[in-house]
Design a protein around this motif. Structure first.
Motif, PDB file in Angstrom:
ATOM      1  N   ASN A 425      32.372 -56.462  45.720  1.00 58.50           N
ATOM      2  CA  ASN A 425      33.379 -56.528  44.668  1.00 58.50           C
ATOM      3  C   ASN A 425      32.729 -56.399  43.286  1.00 58.50           C
ATOM      4  O   ASN A 425      33.369 -55.969  42.332  1.00 58.50           O
ATOM      5  CB  ASN A 425      34.167 -57.832  44.768  1.00 58.50           C
ATOM      6  CG  ASN A 425      34.938 -57.921  46.066  1.00 58.50           C
ATOM      7  OD1 ASN A 425      34.630 -58.744  46.926  1.00 58.50           O
ATOM      8  ND2 ASN A 425      35.925 -57.060  46.250  1.00 58.50           N
ATOM      9  N   THR A 426      31.477 -56.770  43.205  1.00 57.94           N
ATOM     10  CA  THR A 426      30.656 -56.474  42.032  1.00 57.94           C
ATOM     11  C   THR A 426      29.426 -55.723  42.514  1.00 57.94           C
ATOM     12  O   THR A 426      28.686 -56.222  43.367  1.00 57.94           O
ATOM     13  CB  THR A 426      30.218 -57.757  41.303  1.00 57.94           C
ATOM     14  OG1 THR A 426      31.371 -58.436  40.805  1.00 57.94           O
ATOM     15  CG2 THR A 426      29.298 -57.422  40.136  1.00 57.94           C
ATOM     16  N   VAL A 427      29.225 -54.519  42.017  1.00 55.67           N
ATOM     17  CA  VAL A 427      28.046 -53.727  42.356  1.00 55.67           C
ATOM     18  C   VAL A 427      27.078 -53.839  41.184  1.00 55.67           C
ATOM     19  O   VAL A 427      27.361 -53.353  40.083  1.00 55.67           O
ATOM     20  CB  VAL A 427      28.400 -52.250  42.606  1.00 55.67           C
ATOM     21  CG1 VAL A 427      27.137 -51.442  42.893  1.00 55.67           C
ATOM     22  CG2 VAL A 427      29.381 -52.133  43.766  1.00 55.67           C
ATOM     23  N   TRP A 473      34.733 -46.116  38.184  1.00 62.61           N
ATOM     24  CA  TRP A 473      34.528 -46.769  39.482  1.00 62.61           C
ATOM     25  C   TRP A 473      35.694 -47.684  39.842  1.00 62.61           C
ATOM     26  O   TRP A 473      36.141 -47.718  40.992  1.00 62.61           O
ATOM     27  CB  TRP A 473      33.221 -47.554  39.445  1.00 62.61           C
ATOM     28  CG  TRP A 473      32.883 -48.316  40.680  1.00 62.61           C
ATOM     29  CD1 TRP A 473      32.863 -49.675  40.832  1.00 62.61           C
ATOM     30  CD2 TRP A 473      32.493 -47.786  41.955  1.00 62.61           C
ATOM     31  NE1 TRP A 473      32.492 -50.019  42.100  1.00 62.61           N
ATOM     32  CE2 TRP A 473      32.254 -48.876  42.816  1.00 62.61           C
ATOM     33  CE3 TRP A 473      32.317 -46.491  42.437  1.00 62.61           C
ATOM     34  CZ2 TRP A 473      31.844 -48.711  44.142  1.00 62.61           C
ATOM     35  CZ3 TRP A 473      31.915 -46.317  43.767  1.00 62.61           C
ATOM     36  CH2 TRP A 473      31.682 -47.426  44.589  1.00 62.61           C
ATOM     37  N   SER A 474      36.207 -48.429  38.861  1.00 62.05           N
ATOM     38  CA  SER A 474      37.310 -49.349  39.140  1.00 62.05           C
ATOM     39  C   SER A 474      38.527 -48.598  39.667  1.00 62.05           C
ATOM     40  O   SER A 474      39.201 -49.049  40.600  1.00 62.05           O
ATOM     41  CB  SER A 474      37.679 -50.132  37.878  1.00 62.05           C
ATOM     42  OG  SER A 474      38.797 -50.960  38.103  1.00 62.05           O
ATOM     43  N   PHE A 475      38.838 -47.441  39.086  1.00 60.93           N
ATOM     44  CA  PHE A 475      39.967 -46.646  39.564  1.00 60.93           C
ATOM     45  C   PHE A 475      39.689 -46.111  40.960  1.00 60.93           C
ATOM     46  O   PHE A 475      40.570 -46.133  41.827  1.00 60.93           O
ATOM     47  CB  PHE A 475      40.235 -45.494  38.600  1.00 60.93           C
ATOM     48  CG  PHE A 475      41.399 -44.623  39.005  1.00 60.93           C
ATOM     49  CD1 PHE A 475      42.698 -45.035  38.768  1.00 60.93           C
ATOM     50  CD2 PHE A 475      41.187 -43.396  39.625  1.00 60.93           C
ATOM     51  CE1 PHE A 475      43.777 -44.236  39.145  1.00 60.93           C
ATOM     52  CE2 PHE A 475      42.253 -42.591  40.001  1.00 60.93           C
ATOM     53  CZ  PHE A 475      43.552 -43.020  39.766  1.00 60.93           C
ATOM     54  N   HIS A 476      38.465 -45.639  41.200  1.00 59.04           N
ATOM     55  CA  HIS A 476      38.115 -45.067  42.503  1.00 59.04           C
ATOM     56  C   HIS A 476      38.187 -46.117  43.608  1.00 59.04           C
ATOM     57  O   HIS A 476      38.409 -45.781  44.768  1.00 59.04           O
ATOM     58  CB  HIS A 476      36.710 -44.468  42.448  1.00 59.04           C
ATOM     59  CG  HIS A 476      36.435 -43.463  43.515  1.00 59.04           C
ATOM     60  ND1 HIS A 476      37.133 -42.285  43.645  1.00 59.04           N
ATOM     61  CD2 HIS A 476      35.529 -43.448  44.543  1.00 59.04           C
ATOM     62  CE1 HIS A 476      36.687 -41.599  44.675  1.00 59.04           C
ATOM     63  NE2 HIS A 476      35.718 -42.285  45.239  1.00 59.04           N
ATOM     64  N   THR A 477      38.015 -47.379  43.244  1.00 58.31           N
ATOM     65  CA  THR A 477      38.060 -48.459  44.239  1.00 58.31           C
ATOM     66  C   THR A 477      39.362 -49.255  44.147  1.00 58.31           C
ATOM     67  O   THR A 477      39.443 -50.375  44.669  1.00 58.31           O
ATOM     68  CB  THR A 477      36.869 -49.418  44.042  1.00 58.31           C
ATOM     69  OG1 THR A 477      36.929 -49.999  42.729  1.00 58.31           O
ATOM     70  CG2 THR A 477      35.548 -48.686  44.207  1.00 58.31           C
ATOM     71  N   SER A 481      36.551 -53.297  42.852  1.00 58.62           N
ATOM     72  CA  SER A 481      35.115 -53.427  42.602  1.00 58.62           C
ATOM     73  C   SER A 481      34.813 -53.091  41.145  1.00 58.62           C
ATOM     74  O   SER A 481      35.513 -52.294  40.518  1.00 58.62           O
ATOM     75  CB  SER A 481      34.327 -52.496  43.537  1.00 58.62           C
ATOM     76  OG  SER A 481      32.931 -52.604  43.314  1.00 58.62           O
ATOM     77  N   ILE A 482      33.765 -53.703  40.638  1.00 58.03           N
ATOM     78  CA  ILE A 482      33.290 -53.468  39.270  1.00 58.03           C
ATOM     79  C   ILE A 482      31.878 -52.904  39.334  1.00 58.03           C
ATOM     80  O   ILE A 482      31.022 -53.429  40.064  1.00 58.03           O
ATOM     81  CB  ILE A 482      33.305 -54.771  38.449  1.00 58.03           C
ATOM     82  CG1 ILE A 482      34.742 -55.251  38.242  1.00 58.03           C
ATOM     83  CG2 ILE A 482      32.604 -54.584  37.103  1.00 58.03           C
ATOM     84  CD1 ILE A 482      34.826 -56.612  37.587  1.00 58.03           C
TER      85      ILE A 482
END
Length: 847
Positions: A425-427, A473-477, A481-482
Motif C-alpha cells: 500500500n506504500t511502495v 501511480w495512485s490512479f494506476h492502482t 497504493s502510494i
C-alpha cells in the motif's frame, strides 16, 4: 536539460546531430523562432569534451511566446527534440527546493546530490561509464553492473530502506533504452506470486553493490525516460512487475499463461500496463487490432452480459465480447479507468487489497480467440493460428475458443492465497538520475517536484499539444497504493507539497502493527516503516532466519574481490576502492540518513540513540510495549516479549536475538550427512549430489561449511566416489574426513535429504497459522497417524512456500509421509547460475 524561465540551457545531442531545428527553440534570449541552431563538438559554446561526437550549444531556450506551464503539473513545460528533451521551469520555484551534496566514499570521483525526492549521481570524471550518455556498454541492466554504482551511492547515504529503485538518465539518451527491471530478491511466501521462487534468495554478486547485504530491496528499474506520459507507462509497467512479481498465472492453462508475467491481450482478468495488445487473430504479433479512430494503443477485450447466463460447455455459442478503445486522453481514462489500470485481481496479487475485497462481479474472467500471445501468427517463425474469430461486429465478437475461470481457480492453481495479503500500500521508492555532469538547479527542482506529484496526484494530468497524459501511480492502482519517493532526512523546503514532507509526528501510523512477525514499526516520513529485528533478515513484512535464505552463506565483498568470481564487467574499476577495512557493517555505518542513524554510526534495530550519539542495546520494554493493535503471534515473534492479559509485555530487561530452530546439526558424526540438505541438489537422474554455490576451482565464496566447519570448493558426491576441486577421492580418504563404519557420504546424504526411510518423528511442521499470527506446530509423528484424507490436505495445502520463523510446511518437514501426495509438485526451483556441471562428465558412469 532543464532551465528556469528567463534563462537558457545547454542543449546536448548524443546522436551526432550538428544542428537542431524546432519551431519553438531560440538561442541567446530570442523571443521567436529564427531558424536552425548550430551545435558544436569542439570544446566551445558549452561543449564539455571536444571530439566525442556529442554536440552541444549553451543558451538554448524555448521562444518565450511558446511557453505554457499547463503542460506539466502547472510548473513546467517539456518537449522532445530529436533524441533529447528540453524543459523550462517556472522561475518562481528557484531557491524553493533544498538539496545537498552527500558523501559516498565507496564511489569516489563522483558527485552525489540529494533532494527530498530525487537522487542525482554524476560520474563527472566518466570513471564508471566512460561512454555515457551514448552507451553504458558493456554493463547490462540485467544484473549488478556499472549502473549499480549509482545504487551503491544511494544506499551509502540512506541505508537499506527502499522496496524499488529507478535508475534513469538525467539527459534523454540511448544510454538506457526502454524500461526494464532486475528482480533483486523475493520476500513473499506462503502462496501468492512467484510461487516457485525461494524466499530471500539473492545473487551473491549483489553484495558488491554496497559492500553490505541489501535485505529489503525488491528490484531495480532502469528507464530511459520518466518524463513524458507515453514513456511513463513503461515505468508503471516495471513498477507493477516489482510489486506483483513474474509468475501469477503459470499453472492454470485456461488463463493462457503465456510467459507467466504478462497478461495476454486475449484475456480479461487485468487491463493494466502489464497487458499486451489484442493481436490480430490470424496475423498475430506484431499486428494489433486497431481502434476505430486508428489509435495505435489499440483495443481491450471485454465480455458482454450474455456470457453470464452461458454454461461453460456452450461459451462458443452464447458468449460474445466487444472491442473497447484503449484510453488515451485524460477524459477517456477517467470514463473507463478499468481499461488501463490494475484490476482488483491484480491489486490482490500485488498485495494492495485482500482477496475478500475483490468485488464478486470482478471474480470471473475469460480468455478468448487465437493464442496470439502464445506465439501463433503468420510469420515464418510462428505457428499458424488455428482458432477462428468473427469480429465483423466489433460489439459482438465470437470465437470457437472461449474459456472461463474464476479468481479462486487462478489463486489456488498458484499455491493458495498470498501471504501477507497487504504489503505494498506504500511502495518505498527512490529515483536515481545519472549523468556525466552535475545537475543544474532547474533540473533538481523539476525532478524533485515531478516525483512529489507522482506521490500525491490521484488523476491523470492532461498535457498540451495532444501529448499523452501522465498517469500517476495512485490512479494506476485505483488509490490503493502510494509511490513514496521521499529521501529521509533531506528537507523539503517551502516548495514541499507532499504529505511525506510534513515533519509533524504521527504515532498512529503504526497502529494495528502493519509489520510482519519479528519486525518493529516506526514512523518514517509519515508512513509506517517496518524493520526485522537483529538476527533475522527480510523486508519487515517477512522476517526470516538467515538459514532459510541465501544470506546464511553470502560472502563478504572482500571475499568476492579476492576470488576468481568477478561480479562487474568493469571490475578493474570497482576493485580499486572496495577494501575490507572501508566497508561499513550492516545496515551501513556510512548511512547518515538511515532511519536508525546515530551520529556517525547506525544502531541495531530497536536500539536507542542517546544524547551523546551512542547506541544502546534494544530493551525489552521499548521493543514490546506500546505496540497498539499488535497480535499475539507478532508479539511473541519479537523474541523478548510475552503475551499477558491481551497485551504485549516485556519479558526481562535485555532483548536477545531470536533463536533459529532450523540450525543444521549432525546428531552422530559416524552416521549423519555432513551437509545441510538445503545446500544439496539431486542431479542427473539421481546419479549425483551437487553442492549449491559451486563456483569453480578454488572458489569457496557463498558456499556453506560442512558439519566440521570445512568449506569445500567445487564438490560433487557420486555413488562410489566424490570430487573436490577437480580431484577424485574414495570416501575413506580425502578432505571430507568421513567418520564411521559406512563412509559413503552419497548414501548418507541421499537417504537423509532425498529418500529418507522414515521421517524424524519429532520434527515439527507448520500445521496452521492462526488469525492472531501464531503458528500451530505439529510433529511428523502426528501427521503419520492421520487419515489419508487429512494427510493429503496437510501435505498439499499451501504447498509451495508455507514457511516462517524457521519452520516449514509438512511436505518439507515430513517428506516421506507426504511423498504420496506431493507427486508432481515442484519442491524447489534451483538457480542454475549457482550450480555448475560436474568436472568430468564422462566419468560419471565409470564408478
Amino acid at each position: 536539460m532543464a532551465y528556469f524561465e528567463g534563462e537558457g540551457s545547454k542543449f546536448i545531442s548524443s546522436t551526432g546531430d550538428q544542428t537542431v531545428d524546432m519551431g519553438k527553440l531560440c538561442v541567446d534570449g530570442g523571443a521567436s523562432y529564427s531558424g536552425p541552431i548550430q551545435l558544436y563538438d569542439d570544446g566551445t559554446h558549452g561543449d564539455d569534451f571536444a571530439g566525442d561526437n556529442i554536440f552541444t550549444r549553451e543558451c538554448v531556450h524555448f521562444c518565450t511566446v511558446d511557453i505554457n506551464f499547463d503542460d506539466y503539473f502547472g510548473f513546467a513545460m517539456e518537449e522532445k527534440i530529436n533524441n533529447a528533451r528540453l524543459i523550462v521551469v517556472d522561475a518562481s520555484l528557484k531557491g524553493t527546493v533544498p538539496y545537498e551534496a552527500v558523501d559516498t566514499p565507496l564511489t569516489p570521483d563522483t558527485k552525489a546530490i540529494a533532494s527530498s525526492h530525487a537522487f542525482f549521481f554524476a560520474d563527472v570524471n566518466r570513471r564508471y561509464h566512460p561512454d555515457f550518455p551514448k552507451s553504458l556498454s558493456p554493463n547490462g541492466a540485467a544484473g549488478p553492473s556499472g549502473k549499480s554504482v549509482a545504487v551503491s551511492a544511494l544506499l551509502q547515504v540512506f541505508g537499506d530502506v527502499f522496496d524499488l529503485v529507478t535508475v534513469t538518465p538525467l539527459v534523454r539518451s540511448n544510454a538506457i533504452g526502454g524500461a526494464g527491471i532486475y528482480k533483486w530478491q523475493h520476500w513473499d511466501r506462503r502462496g501468492g506470486v512467484m510461487i516457485n521462487q525461494n524466499v530471500g534468495r539473492i545473487d551473491k554478486c549483489s553484495i558488491a553493490v554496497s559492500g553490505v547485504p541489501i535485505h529489503r530491496l525488491t528490484g531495480v528499474v532502469t528507464n530511459g525516460d520518466v518524463v513524458s506520459g507515453d514513456e511513463f507507462n513503461g515505468q508503471l509497467h516495471e513498477l507493477v512487475h516489482g510489486v506483483s512479481g513474474y509468475s501469477y498465472n503459470g499453472p492454470l492453462q485456461k488463463a493462457r499463461n503465456g510467459d507467466n508475467m504478462h497478461i495476454p491481450g486475449s484475456c480479461t482478468f487485468d487491463h493494466s500496463s502489464l497487458q499486451g495488445p489484442v493481436w490480430d487473430w490470424v496475423e498475430g504479433y506484431p499486428i494489433g487490432i486497431t481502434a476505430t479512430d486508428g489509435s495505435r494503443r489499440g483495443v481491450r477485450l471485454v465480455e458482454n452480459e450474455d456470457c453470464e447466463d452461458c454454461d461453460d460447455g456452450e461459451l462458443e455459442n452464447c458468449c460474445s465480447f466487444k472491442y473497447m478503445k484503449t484510453p488515451v486522453t485524460k477524459a477517456e481514462l477517467m470514463f473507463n479507468p478499468e481499461l488501463m489500470t490494475m484490476s482488483p485481481f491484480m491489486l490482490y496479487i500485488a498485495g494492495m487489497i485482500g482477496f475478500d475485497e475483490i468485488p464478486n462481479d470482478k471474480k470471473t474472467y475469460y480468455c478468448f480467440g487465437s493464442d496470439t500471445d502464445g506465439g501463433c501468427g503468420s510469420q515464418e517463425s510462428q505457428k499458424p493460428c488455428v482458432n477462428t474469430v468473427d469480429d465483423s461486429d466489433r460489439s459482438a465478437v465470437t470465437s470457437n475458443y472461449t474459456e472461463r475461470f474464476t479468481a479462486k481457480e487462478l489463486v489456488n492453481a498458484n499455491g493458495g492465497k498470498r501471504f501477507p495479503e497487504k504489503k505494498f500500500n506504500t511502495v518505498r521508492h527512490a529515483a536515481i538520475h545519472i549523468s556525466s555532469r552535475e545537475p543544474t538547479e532547474a533540473e533538481i527542482v523539476f525532478y524533485t517536484i515531478l516525483w512529489r506529484h507522482h506521490e500525491t496526484e490521484t488523476e491523470p494530468w492532461e498535457r498540451i499539444n495532444n501529448k499523452h497524459p501522465i498517469q500517476p501511480w495512485s490512479f494506476h492502482t485505483s488509490g490503493k497504493s502510494i509511490l513514496h519517493s521521499r529521501l529521509h532526512g533531506i528537507e523539503c523546503g517551502p516548495g514541499g507539497s507532499s504529505p511525506s514532507c510534513d515533519q509533524s509526528s504521527d504515532d498512529e501510523v503504526c497502529d494495528g502493527h502493519p509489520c510482519g512477525p519479528g519486525a518493529i514499526c516506526m514512523n518514517m516520513d509519515g508512513k509506517p516503516f517496518c524493520m526485522c529485528v537483529d538476527g533475522t533478515v527480510g523486508d519487515g513484512i517477512e522476517c526470516a532466519f538467515p538459514s532459510e535464505t541465501s544470506y546464511a552463506t553470502l560472502p563478504s565483498a572482500h571475499d568476492l574481490l579476492n576470488s576468481d568470481e568477478k561480479c562487474f564487467a568493469q571490475d578493474d574499476v570497482w576493485t580499486n576502492f572496495v577494501l575490507e577495512e572501508s566497508l561499513p557493517s550492516y545496515p551501513g555505518g556510512q548511512s547518515p540518513y538511515s532511519p536508525t542513524s546515530c551520529g556517525s554510526k547506525v544502531c541495531s534495530v530497536g536500539g536507542i540513540c542517546n544524547a551523546k550519539n551512542k547506541c544502546k542495546a534494544p530493551k525489552s520494554k521499548s521493543m514490546c510495549e506500546g505496540n497498539q493493535g499488535i497480535t499475539r503471534g507478532k508479539c511473541e515473534a519479537l523474541g523478548c516479549c510475552k503475551w499477558k492479559k491481551g497485551e504485549c509485555r516485556k519479558n526481562g530487561n535485555e532483548c536477545q536475538k531470536p533463536s533459529d530452530p532450523n540450525v543444521f546439526n549432525c546428531p552422530d558424526i559416524n552416521t549423519c550427512c555432513y551437509f545441510d540438505c538445503k545446500y544439496l541438489t539431486l542431479d542427473h537422474n539421481g546419479a549425483q549430489l551437487g553442492q549449491v554455490g559451486n563456483c569453480g576451482y578454488d572458489c569457496t565464496s557463498g558456499i556453506a561449511a560442512d558439519t566440521n566447519g570445512v568449506v569445500h570448493p567445487e564438490l560433487y558426491l557420486w555413488p562410489e566416489k566424490y570430487i573436490e576441486n577437480g580431484k577424485f577421492y574414495d570416501y575413506d580418504i580425502g578432505p571430507l574426513d568421513v567418520q564411521g563404519a559406512d563412509k559413503n557420504m552419497f548414501d548418507r546424504c541421499y537417504n537423509k535429504c532425498f529418500d529418507p526411510v522414515n521421517d524424524n518423528a519429532d520434527d515439527k511442521y507448520i500445521h496452521k497459522i492462526k488469525n492472531d499470527d501464531r503458528m500451530l506446530l505439529k510433529t511428523c509423528d502426528y501427521l503419520s497417524k492421520q487419515s489419508e484424507k487429512k494427510k493429503k490436505k496437510y501435505c498439499s495445502d499451501n504447498h509451495f512456500n508455507l514457511s516462517t520463523r524457521g519452520y516449514f510446511s509438512a511436505r518439507i518437514a515430513c517428506p516421506k509421509t507426504c511423498s504420496p501426495y506431493t507427486i508432481g509438485m515442484n519442491v524447489e526451483v534451483i538457480d542454475e547460475e549457482k550450480i555448475r556441471k560436474p568436472l568430468n562428465m564422462s566419468k560419471i558412469y565409470e564408478y
